[in-house]
Design a protein around this motif. Structure first.
Motif, PDB file in Angstrom:
ATOM      1  N   UNK A   1       0.872  -1.205   0.162  1.00  0.00           N
ATOM      2  CA  UNK A   1      -0.440  -0.020  -0.241  1.00  0.00           C
ATOM      3  C   UNK A   1       0.233   1.382   0.156  1.00  0.00           C
ATOM      4  N   UNK A   2       2.188   1.291   0.883  1.00  0.00           N
ATOM      5  CA  UNK A   2       3.163   1.675   0.892  1.00  0.00           C
ATOM      6  C   UNK A   2       3.030   2.594  -0.607  1.00  0.00           C
ATOM      7  N   UNK A   3       3.645   1.673  -1.099  1.00  0.00           N
ATOM      8  CA  UNK A   3       3.808   1.163  -2.881  1.00  0.00           C
ATOM      9  C   UNK A   3       3.064   2.073  -3.966  1.00  0.00           C
ATOM     10  N   UNK A   4       2.070   1.967  -3.156  1.00  0.00           N
ATOM     11  CA  UNK A   4       0.763   1.887  -4.329  1.00  0.00           C
ATOM     12  C   UNK A   4       0.155   1.725  -5.516  1.00  0.00           C
ATOM     13  N   UNK A   5       0.318   0.178  -4.034  1.00  0.00           N
ATOM     14  CA  UNK A   5      -0.319  -1.017  -4.779  1.00  0.00           C
ATOM     15  C   UNK A   5      -0.691  -2.137  -3.699  1.00  0.00           C
ATOM     16  N   UNK A   6      -1.243  -3.122  -4.295  1.00  0.00           N
ATOM     17  CA  UNK A   6      -1.844  -3.884  -3.001  1.00  0.00           C
ATOM     18  C   UNK A   6      -1.476  -5.339  -3.213  1.00  0.00           C
ATOM     19  N   UNK A   7      -1.298  -6.088  -2.505  1.00  0.00           N
ATOM     20  CA  UNK A   7      -0.568  -7.722  -2.213  1.00  0.00           C
ATOM     21  C   UNK A   7      -1.472  -8.650  -3.865  1.00  0.00           C
ATOM     22  N   UNK A   8      -2.644  -8.375  -4.096  1.00  0.00           N
ATOM     23  CA  UNK A   8      -2.844  -8.993  -5.890  1.00  0.00           C
ATOM     24  C   UNK A   8      -1.901  -7.886  -7.152  1.00  0.00           C
ATOM     25  N   UNK A   9      -1.245  -7.265  -6.754  1.00  0.00           N
ATOM     26  CA  UNK A   9      -0.297  -6.748  -7.903  1.00  0.00           C
ATOM     27  C   UNK A   9       0.920  -7.355  -7.160  1.00  0.00           C
ATOM     28  N   UNK A  10       0.887  -7.762  -6.540  1.00  0.00           N
ATOM     29  CA  UNK A  10       2.176  -8.710  -6.388  1.00  0.00           C
ATOM     30  C   UNK A  10       2.332  -9.925  -7.288  1.00  0.00           C
ATOM     31  N   UNK A  11       3.748 -10.197  -8.367  1.00  0.00           N
ATOM     32  CA  UNK A  11       3.709 -11.245  -9.877  1.00  0.00           C
ATOM     33  C   UNK A  11       4.363 -12.430  -9.434  1.00  0.00           C
ATOM     34  N   UNK A  12       4.667 -12.053  -8.102  1.00  0.00           N
ATOM     35  CA  UNK A  12       6.030 -13.013  -8.031  1.00  0.00           C
ATOM     36  C   UNK A  12       6.697 -12.811  -6.073  1.00  0.00           C
ATOM     37  N   UNK A  13       6.500 -13.959  -5.840  1.00  0.00           N
ATOM     38  CA  UNK A  13       6.494 -14.127  -4.163  1.00  0.00           C
ATOM     39  C   UNK A  13       7.268 -15.424  -3.764  1.00  0.00           C
ATOM     40  N   UNK A  14       8.484 -15.284  -2.829  1.00  0.00           N
ATOM     41  CA  UNK A  14       8.962 -16.153  -2.616  1.00  0.00           C
ATOM     42  C   UNK A  14       8.775 -16.278  -0.252  1.00  0.00           C
ATOM     43  N   UNK A  15       8.643 -17.392  -0.511  1.00  0.00           N
ATOM     44  CA  UNK A  15       8.581 -18.255   0.809  1.00  0.00           C
ATOM     45  C   UNK A  15       9.278 -19.144   1.562  1.00  0.00           C
ATOM     46  N   UNK A  16      10.159 -18.104   2.824  1.00  0.00           N
ATOM     47  CA  UNK A  16      11.487 -19.187   2.883  1.00  0.00           C
ATOM     48  C   UNK A  16      10.071 -19.457   4.427  1.00  0.00           C
ATOM     49  N   UNK A  17      10.896 -21.262   4.783  1.00  0.00           N
ATOM     50  CA  UNK A  17       9.822 -21.713   5.918  1.00  0.00           C
ATOM     51  C   UNK A  17      11.329 -22.396   7.178  1.00  0.00           C
ATOM     52  N   UNK A  18      11.179 -22.494   7.743  1.00  0.00           N
ATOM     53  CA  UNK A  18      11.915 -23.644   8.692  1.00  0.00           C
ATOM     54  C   UNK A  18      11.482 -25.072   8.875  1.00  0.00           C
ATOM     55  N   UNK A  19      10.174 -24.796   8.689  1.00  0.00           N
ATOM     56  CA  UNK A  19       9.557 -26.118   8.489  1.00  0.00           C
ATOM     57  C   UNK A  19       8.743 -26.280   7.628  1.00  0.00           C
ATOM     58  N   UNK A  20       9.479 -26.688   6.008  1.00  0.00           N
ATOM     59  CA  UNK A  20       8.307 -27.364   5.393  1.00  0.00           C
ATOM     60  C   UNK A  20       7.018 -27.739   5.949  1.00  0.00           C
TER      61      UNK A  20
END
Length: 130
Positions: free
Chosen positions: A64-83
């Motif tokens: 939102x601070x950048x002028x968009x929303x989560x739905x404007x994300x085109x790539x997401x990287x998720x890092x988990x300590x337990x898959x």
């Protein structure tokens, strides 16, 4: 093109030498968010689902601070300590995104900052550089 640094007090302050996000043209590169509560800079809880929810709330604030929303994300990287928590991430993510979903990677890592169980970063496209 010049880069624009994105910063909001509605997401945790950077805990290192990085910006919450950087915008170049219409592309926004979001730094990884961990489950810190912005007002206290403390971990939301030890519960994985609560941590994941907080991460998405933090990402939402930066988007939102950048002028968009989560739905404007085109790539997401998720890092988990337990898959084994992957299904929980999917369930919570489905509450924050609508189709078409962004491209995504999810990987298990040995540790994350401040003992977090999840960290998420990504790339967003917004309509303008304003």
């Amino acid at each position: 093109m010049s880069k624009v640094i994105i910063s909001t007090d509605k997401a945790p302050a950077a805990i290192g030498t990085y910006s919450q996000a950087v915008k170049i043209g219409t592309t926004v590169y979001l730094s990884g968010q961990i489950p810190l509560v912005p007002e206290t800079m403390q971990m939301v809880s030890e519960n994985f689902a609560e941590q994941t929810q907080q991460v998405f709330e933090n990402l939402t604030a930066v988007c939102q601070a950048a002028g968009g929303s989560l739905n404007d994300m085109v790539k997401v990287n998720i890092f988990l300590t337990d898959l084994s928590n992957f299904a929980t991430v999917n369930e919570i993510m489905s509450k924050h995104f609508s189709a078409p979903y962004p491209a995504r990677a999810a990987v298990q890592v040995s540790a994350l900052p401040r003992g977090a169980q999840v960290e998420i970063d990504g790339v967003m496209e917004v309509p303008s550089t304003n």
